[in-house]
Design a protein around this motif. Structure first.
Motif, short mmCIF file in Angstrom:
data_model
loop_
_atom_site.label_atom_id
_atom_site.label_comp_id
_atom_site.label_asym_id
_atom_site.label_seq_id
_atom_site.Cartn_x
_atom_site.Cartn_y
_atom_site.Cartn_z
N GLY A 1 0.53 -0.95 -0.15
CA GLY A 1 -0.32 0.06 0.31
C GLY A 1 1.15 1.10 -0.06
O GLY A 1 1.55 1.62 -0.59
N ILE A 2 0.07 2.07 0.48
CA ILE A 2 1.39 3.35 0.87
C ILE A 2 2.70 3.69 1.13
O ILE A 2 3.22 4.83 1.55
CB ILE A 2 0.35 4.66 1.12
N ASN A 3 2.69 2.66 2.08
CA ASN A 3 3.84 2.75 2.95
C ASN A 3 4.40 0.92 3.18
O ASN A 3 3.14 -0.02 2.46
CB ASN A 3 4.37 3.21 4.46
N ASP A 4 5.36 0.51 3.85
CA ASP A 4 5.90 -0.15 4.53
C ASP A 4 5.24 -1.41 5.13
O ASP A 4 5.71 -2.26 5.72
CB ASP A 4 7.53 -0.24 4.57
N CYS A 5 3.90 -0.36 5.94
CA CYS A 5 3.17 -1.00 6.61
C CYS A 5 1.93 -1.19 6.53
O CYS A 5 0.78 -1.73 6.67
CB CYS A 5 2.86 -0.54 7.98
N THR A 6 1.55 -1.18 5.26
CA THR A 6 0.22 -1.17 4.75
C THR A 6 -0.11 -2.24 2.77
O THR A 6 1.13 -2.30 2.47
CB THR A 6 -0.40 -0.14 4.10
N PHE A 7 -0.12 -3.78 3.27
CA PHE A 7 -0.74 -4.38 2.35
C PHE A 7 -1.99 -4.35 1.95
O PHE A 7 -2.95 -4.11 2.74
CB PHE A 7 -0.16 -5.49 2.57
N ASN A 8 -2.53 -4.94 0.73
CA ASN A 8 -3.68 -4.70 0.28
C ASN A 8 -3.55 -6.93 -0.61
O ASN A 8 -3.05 -6.59 -0.83
CB ASN A 8 -4.21 -4.04 -0.96
N LEU A 9 -5.21 -7.03 -0.04
CA LEU A 9 -5.08 -8.78 -0.81
C LEU A 9 -6.23 -7.82 -1.61
O LEU A 9 -7.43 -7.70 -1.36
CB LEU A 9 -5.90 -9.30 0.40
N VAL A 10 -6.15 -8.40 -3.04
CA VAL A 10 -7.68 -8.00 -4.72
C VAL A 10 -7.45 -9.62 -4.84
O VAL A 10 -6.77 -9.90 -5.11
CB VAL A 10 -6.76 -7.42 -5.12
N GLU A 11 -8.92 -9.77 -4.85
CA GLU A 11 -8.92 -11.25 -4.98
C GLU A 11 -9.99 -11.07 -6.48
O GLU A 11 -10.18 -10.13 -6.70
CB GLU A 11 -9.54 -12.24 -4.25
N ALA A 12 -10.03 -12.15 -7.56
CA ALA A 12 -10.49 -12.50 -8.54
C ALA A 12 -11.50 -12.22 -8.56
O ALA A 12 -11.99 -11.46 -9.50
CB ALA A 12 -10.55 -13.77 -9.01
N ASN A 13 -12.52 -12.29 -7.23
CA ASN A 13 -14.31 -11.68 -7.49
C ASN A 13 -14.08 -10.18 -7.12
O ASN A 13 -15.42 -9.61 -6.83
CB ASN A 13 -15.02 -12.72 -6.54
N GLY A 14 -12.97 -9.44 -7.00
CA GLY A 14 -13.01 -7.68 -6.84
C GLY A 14 -13.18 -7.77 -5.48
O GLY A 14 -12.75 -6.80 -5.12
N ASN A 15 -13.07 -8.95 -4.75
CA ASN A 15 -13.41 -8.31 -2.96
C ASN A 15 -11.38 -7.17 -2.88
O ASN A 15 -10.93 -8.07 -3.16
CB ASN A 15 -12.95 -9.24 -2.30
N LYS A 16 -11.84 -7.13 -2.24
CA LYS A 16 -10.59 -5.52 -1.02
C LYS A 16 -10.39 -6.09 0.08
O LYS A 16 -11.04 -5.93 0.76
CB LYS A 16 -9.99 -4.02 -2.13
N THR A 17 -9.21 -6.95 0.32
CA THR A 17 -8.66 -6.11 2.13
C THR A 17 -7.34 -5.69 2.53
O THR A 17 -6.84 -5.90 1.64
CB THR A 17 -8.94 -7.49 3.05
N ARG A 18 -7.70 -4.84 3.10
CA ARG A 18 -6.34 -3.58 3.05
C ARG A 18 -5.96 -4.16 4.99
O ARG A 18 -6.63 -4.22 5.92
CB ARG A 18 -6.89 -2.39 3.42
N PHE A 19 -4.76 -4.55 4.96
CA PHE A 19 -4.31 -4.88 5.86
C PHE A 19 -3.85 -4.11 6.71
O PHE A 19 -2.14 -3.83 5.49
CB PHE A 19 -3.17 -6.30 6.00
N TYR A 20 -3.38 -3.03 7.47
CA TYR A 20 -1.69 -2.25 8.11
C TYR A 20 -1.65 -2.36 9.95
O TYR A 20 -1.90 -2.85 10.89
CB TYR A 20 -3.03 -0.80 8.31
N PHE A 21 0.00 -2.72 9.64
CA PHE A 21 0.48 -3.57 10.53
C PHE A 21 1.23 -2.02 11.49
O PHE A 21 1.47 -1.26 10.45
CB PHE A 21 1.40 -4.83 10.48
N ARG A 22 1.22 -2.13 12.71
CA ARG A 22 1.87 -1.13 13.55
C ARG A 22 3.22 -1.83 15.01
O ARG A 22 2.36 -3.06 15.08
CB ARG A 22 0.86 -0.17 14.56
N VAL A 23 3.79 -1.75 14.50
CA VAL A 23 4.94 -1.99 15.71
C VAL A 23 4.95 -1.23 17.37
O VAL A 23 5.10 -0.17 16.85
CB VAL A 23 5.96 -2.80 15.11
N GLN A 24 4.29 -1.12 18.62
CA GLN A 24 4.28 -0.52 18.91
C GLN A 24 5.27 -0.43 20.59
O GLN A 24 4.70 -1.63 20.65
CB GLN A 24 2.99 -0.72 19.54
N PRO A 25 6.24 -0.48 20.45
CA PRO A 25 7.00 -0.89 21.86
C PRO A 25 5.90 -0.07 22.84
O PRO A 25 5.49 1.03 23.69
CB PRO A 25 7.81 0.64 21.42
N TRP A 26 4.96 -1.43 24.50
CA TRP A 26 4.88 -1.58 24.97
C TRP A 26 5.80 -1.99 26.59
O TRP A 26 6.29 -2.66 26.23
CB TRP A 26 3.56 -1.46 25.19
#
Length: 209
Positions: A85-110
């Motif tokens: 996606g727009i940065n190294d922490c964003t990925f898009n899954l685009v399926e053949a049927n047109g369904n689209k899912t966006r996954f956004y990852f965050r690393v949080q030091p807790w």
């Protein structure tokens, strides 16, 4: 008289089925709690089966552990279906049927004590709202030593009691629709959540040293 006996028999059968259903639900919840208890050590924490420093010990929003191939392998899909996606922490899954899912990852030091507190809160919420609640739920990872906490049906938090940071996987259904197919949207959100769990388990297994 025969009609009366028939009605009485039906009432008895329905009552028995309801009782059996309630018993099964209680036994399922007790089995889940028992499983968690068996995985916990004497101080109530999950027994650790590996060292995940390579996953959790990193700077905030350092997503160098991710790639389109990693996401594809986690979901057992063709890497051509995944794009960054727009940065190294964003990925898009685009399926053949047109369904689209966006996954956004965050690393949080807790701080570790915050992680332990949030795990406790996740457990309490599961008891309050039910293990299948869309508001809050948690699972034990497939590695058996990390909590996967779903929050408000929009993110999975990967929380290990011995770590000093967490991984957050947010998931979004971005399939184009006219807003009328709510059932379809809810189903896609369910699938996206389960895929986020799959990614979390894959990451843990990949970094289990």
């Amino acid at each position: 008289m025969k009609t009366y006996l028939l009605i009485l028999s039906l009432v008895f059968l329905i009552s028995c089925n309801d009782s059996q259903k309630n018993k099964t639900e209680v036994e399922t919840a007790e089995t889940q709690n028992s499983t968690v208890k068996k995985q916990e050590n004497s101080n109530g924490m999950l027994a650790q089966n590996g060292d995940y420093s390579s996953l959790f010990k990193r700077e905030a929003n350092d997503c160098s552990f991710l790639s389109t191939q990693v996401i594809a392998d986690a979901l057992k899909m063709d890497a051509r279906m995944i794009n960054k996606g727009i940065n190294d922490c964003t990925f898009n899954l685009v399926e053949a049927n047109g369904n689209k899912t966006r996954f956004y990852f965050r690393v949080q030091p807790w701080e570790n004590k915050l992680i332990v507190r949030e795990i406790k809160s996740a457990k309490e919420n599961a008891e309050k709202f039910g293990k299948d609640s869309k508001l809050s739920q948690y699972k034990i990872s497939e590695t058996g030593d990390t909590y996967l906490s779903m929050h408000q049906n929009r993110m999975i938090r990967v929380m290990n009691e011995t770590a000093d940071g967490i991984i957050v996987i947010s998931y979004f259904d971005e399939t184009q629709n006219d807003g009328t197919d709510m059932e379809g949207k809810n189903q896609r959100k369910e699938i996206a959540r389960e895929r986020a769990y799959d990614i979390a388990n894959f990451l843990l297994k990949s970094h289990q040293n």
